[in-house]
Write a protein that holds these residues in place. Sequence first.
Motif, mmCIF file in Angstrom:
data_model
loop_
_atom_site.group_PDB
_atom_site.id
_atom_site.type_symbol
_atom_site.label_atom_id
_atom_site.label_comp_id
_atom_site.label_asym_id
_atom_site.label_seq_id
_atom_site.Cartn_x
_atom_site.Cartn_y
_atom_site.Cartn_z
ATOM 1 N N CYS A 1 26.281 6.381 38.536
ATOM 2 C CA CYS A 1 24.895 6.001 38.828
ATOM 3 C C CYS A 1 24.818 4.637 39.503
ATOM 4 O O CYS A 1 25.653 3.766 39.282
ATOM 5 N N PHE A 2 23.784 4.488 40.302
ATOM 6 C CA PHE A 2 23.463 3.187 40.890
ATOM 7 C C PHE A 2 22.058 2.837 40.451
ATOM 8 O O PHE A 2 21.168 3.695 40.487
ATOM 9 N N ARG A 3 21.845 1.605 40.064
ATOM 10 C CA ARG A 3 20.495 1.192 39.672
ATOM 11 C C ARG A 3 19.565 1.394 40.854
ATOM 12 O O ARG A 3 19.893 1.079 41.985
ATOM 13 N N LYS A 4 18.411 1.908 40.525
ATOM 14 C CA LYS A 4 17.562 2.429 41.577
ATOM 15 C C LYS A 4 17.055 1.372 42.560
ATOM 16 O O LYS A 4 17.209 1.531 43.763
ATOM 17 N N SER A 5 16.447 0.298 42.049
ATOM 18 C CA SER A 5 15.823 -0.569 43.043
ATOM 19 C C SER A 5 16.815 -1.313 43.918
ATOM 20 O O SER A 5 16.610 -1.374 45.131
ATOM 21 N N PRO A 6 17.926 -1.830 43.372
ATOM 22 C CA PRO A 6 18.903 -2.411 44.313
ATOM 23 C C PRO A 6 19.427 -1.381 45.313
ATOM 24 O O PRO A 6 19.620 -1.700 46.489
ATOM 25 N N PHE A 7 19.600 -0.161 44.845
ATOM 26 C CA PHE A 7 20.092 0.867 45.769
ATOM 27 C C PHE A 7 19.090 1.099 46.888
ATOM 28 O O PHE A 7 19.454 1.203 48.061
ATOM 29 N N GLU A 8 17.812 1.136 46.514
ATOM 30 C CA GLU A 8 16.798 1.373 47.551
ATOM 31 C C GLU A 8 16.668 0.192 48.504
ATOM 32 O O GLU A 8 16.456 0.380 49.700
ATOM 33 N N ASP A 9 16.803 -0.998 47.962
ATOM 34 C CA ASP A 9 16.790 -2.170 48.841
ATOM 35 C C ASP A 9 17.913 -2.060 49.860
ATOM 36 O O ASP A 9 17.730 -2.282 51.057
ATOM 37 N N MET A 10 19.061 -1.693 49.334
ATOM 38 C CA MET A 10 20.228 -1.582 50.193
ATOM 39 C C MET A 10 20.006 -0.521 51.266
ATOM 40 O O MET A 10 20.360 -0.696 52.427
ATOM 41 N N MET A 11 19.382 0.559 50.842
ATOM 42 C CA MET A 11 19.082 1.648 51.763
ATOM 43 C C MET A 11 18.164 1.171 52.887
ATOM 44 O O MET A 11 18.368 1.483 54.054
ATOM 45 N N ALA A 12 17.163 0.369 52.501
ATOM 46 C CA ALA A 12 16.205 -0.111 53.495
ATOM 47 C C ALA A 12 16.885 -1.029 54.513
ATOM 48 O O ALA A 12 16.507 -1.086 55.674
ATOM 49 N N ARG A 13 17.917 -1.764 54.052
ATOM 50 C CA ARG A 13 18.617 -2.693 54.935
ATOM 51 C C ARG A 13 19.692 -2.026 55.755
ATOM 52 O O ARG A 13 20.163 -2.591 56.732
ATOM 53 N N THR A 14 20.150 -0.883 55.306
ATOM 54 C CA THR A 14 21.374 -0.308 55.847
ATOM 55 C C THR A 14 21.091 1.059 56.449
ATOM 56 O O THR A 14 21.121 2.071 55.765
ATOM 57 N N PRO A 15 20.808 1.088 57.752
ATOM 58 C CA PRO A 15 20.388 2.351 58.367
ATOM 59 C C PRO A 15 21.368 3.487 58.150
ATOM 60 O O PRO A 15 20.947 4.617 57.949
ATOM 61 N N HIS A 16 22.681 3.210 58.138
ATOM 62 C CA HIS A 16 23.578 4.355 58.029
ATOM 63 C C HIS A 16 23.556 4.989 56.647
ATOM 64 O O HIS A 16 23.824 6.166 56.500
ATOM 65 N N ILE A 17 23.195 4.198 55.623
ATOM 66 C CA ILE A 17 23.044 4.816 54.298
ATOM 67 C C ILE A 17 21.802 5.695 54.287
ATOM 68 O O ILE A 17 21.819 6.835 53.824
ATOM 69 N N ALA A 18 20.712 5.175 54.858
ATOM 70 C CA ALA A 18 19.488 5.960 54.937
ATOM 71 C C ALA A 18 19.736 7.250 55.709
ATOM 72 O O ALA A 18 19.284 8.334 55.328
ATOM 73 N N HIS A 19 20.501 7.123 56.772
ATOM 74 C CA HIS A 19 20.784 8.291 57.596
ATOM 75 C C HIS A 19 21.592 9.323 56.817
ATOM 76 O O HIS A 19 21.307 10.522 56.852
ATOM 77 N N ARG A 20 22.584 8.830 56.097
ATOM 78 C CA ARG A 20 23.429 9.717 55.289
ATOM 79 C C ARG A 20 22.591 10.449 54.239
ATOM 80 O O ARG A 20 22.764 11.634 53.983
ATOM 81 N N LEU A 21 21.656 9.723 53.635
ATOM 82 C CA LEU A 21 20.808 10.348 52.623
ATOM 83 C C LEU A 21 19.919 11.409 53.244
ATOM 84 O O LEU A 21 19.667 12.461 52.653
ATOM 85 N N LEU A 22 19.426 11.131 54.449
ATOM 86 C CA LEU A 22 18.614 12.135 55.139
ATOM 87 C C LEU A 22 19.442 13.387 55.400
ATOM 88 O O LEU A 22 18.994 14.504 55.164
ATOM 89 N N GLN A 23 20.678 13.195 55.841
ATOM 90 C CA GLN A 23 21.564 14.340 56.074
ATOM 91 C C GLN A 23 21.770 15.139 54.789
ATOM 92 O O GLN A 23 21.736 16.366 54.790
ATOM 93 N N MET A 24 21.989 14.416 53.694
ATOM 94 C CA MET A 24 22.231 15.122 52.434
ATOM 95 C C MET A 24 20.999 15.905 52.011
ATOM 96 O O MET A 24 21.095 17.019 51.496
#
Lengths: 247, 247
Positions: free
Chosen positions: B112-135
């Motif tokens: 598990c990853f703590r939710k809000s830091p993970f989401e912050d990271m997602m907002a800063r990191t386009p390739h993570i956001a992209h990967r999540l969209l793919q998933m």
Amino acid sequence: MTKHAKLAPSACGECPIRHRAVCSKCDADELTELEAIKYYRSYEAGQTILWAGDQMGFVGSMVSGVATLTQTMEDGRTQMVGLLLPSDFVGRPGRDSAAYNVVATSDVVMCCFRKSPFEDMMARTPHIAHRLLQMTLDELDAAREWMLVLGRKTAREKIASLLSIIARRDASLGLGVATGRVVFDLPLTREAMADYLGLTLETVSRQISALRKDGVIVLDGKRHVTVPDMDRLMDEAGDDNDGGMLI
Amino acid sequence: MTKHAKLAPSACGECPIRHRAVCSKCDADELTELEAIKYYRSYEAGQTILWAGDQMGFVGSMVSGVATLTQTMEDGRTQMVGLLLPSDFVGRPGRDSAAYNVVATSDVVMCCFRKSPFEDMMARTPHIAHRLLQMTLDELDAAREWMLVLGRKTAREKIASLLSIIARRDASLGLGVATGRVVFDLPLTREAMADYLGLTLETVSRQISALRKDGVIVLDGKRHVTVPDMDRLMDEAGDDNDGGMLI
DNA sequence: TCGAGGCCTTGACCCAGATCAAATAGGACG
DNA sequence: CGTCCTATTTGATCTGGGTCAAGGCCTCGA
């Protein structure tokens, strides 16, 4: 009234994409950039918009009309996996080909954005990416909701579920009323309804007749439907759902 | 071998999230940041991991075990809407509550990853956001594929579809062989299979017996399955599909 | 070793919805 | 108006899978 006011999707400018994909944090520069890569396409009723496997050069959103997303087995059995109504998104940003046949059920107008500039913009603009993720999650929820309908509901409940989805959707795009009396036109043939519900068209017809006899719906012609009591319909659908989720 | 080599998901570090969410463009700083917000949870067979509507404080991915995503109607009819196997994602980044019940079918370990830091990271990191969209798009495709199974396939085809999904998945996580002879353990009870397929457990049992009699599968005990000929099984499933999509 | 409680299988029967077959109702178009 | 064409309704009958019921087969604990 600011341009961020909570409006029904279609009320936010002529092109629903503004609301659905970017409006929640829209910005003049972004909108200008989107304008530059935007164009319209229109299709006649019955026309196939995309075949499964087709390359897609655009992402778009429905402006008017109805289209369906379908899968077919080689022996001809078909299952509709999605219904595209105005403000719905067409095409899968981040994927380069269609997964399903997309067929126009009525005349369709779509607002399109050229794919690669749109994707570039998405990569640069976190809130657009975020909005797209939200939209995809909505679609996933809808698909999973539909799995319950397909797997566990009776024919009568299936019909009631479909009618209440269309009614609720129409009501929310129009007046925002989701209870009480609702009037709408069925955007689907009996056969298309059957393909959506995993039934035969004869069963669809019989169940619609039954719901009419029982006063759950009133039919004027074959397509124009009046629902005197939305709660009653939702009860028939077996939804524990309290009618909500506008916005 | 670089850390970007194309490996099966579970082969890329102990924690599958590295591959599934970030590994395609992973970067030492990001991995360090992820390590800092990472922890493990474990659950016993039968335990409910999340109830529909629960707040989720984390996003996670399955490390071992099997869990199911289910919806229930108030009269008790239930439909499974997803099967969570190792490397699958749990929780919906960008949403704050669970939409379905998540139940551990066997003992489960989740990263598990703590939710809000993970989401912050997602907002800063386009390739993570992209990967999540793919998933998420992958999950959407799986859900829509399943709609065809639920809506249009016969009981025998449904069983064959489920078996071939599990077999293919196991084969791709293990040896990467998706044709010919495949051996695996059924991670589900007959009742869970029924809930997944929109059938009753009696029908599941009868159809499994029938497939066994016809030599499509060989059973050793109730759970251990050998598929002598994967092509034959996929044929029974009615898939036109050519067996592929590893990666 | 025995018994209890889960799973799973199998049998008998039933019914919701499929299938096969007409009949009817609108449109669109001359 | 009539005619054709397609969508829809309705009826008759059949059947796949549901329902109800009875064992069978493990595993675990005493």
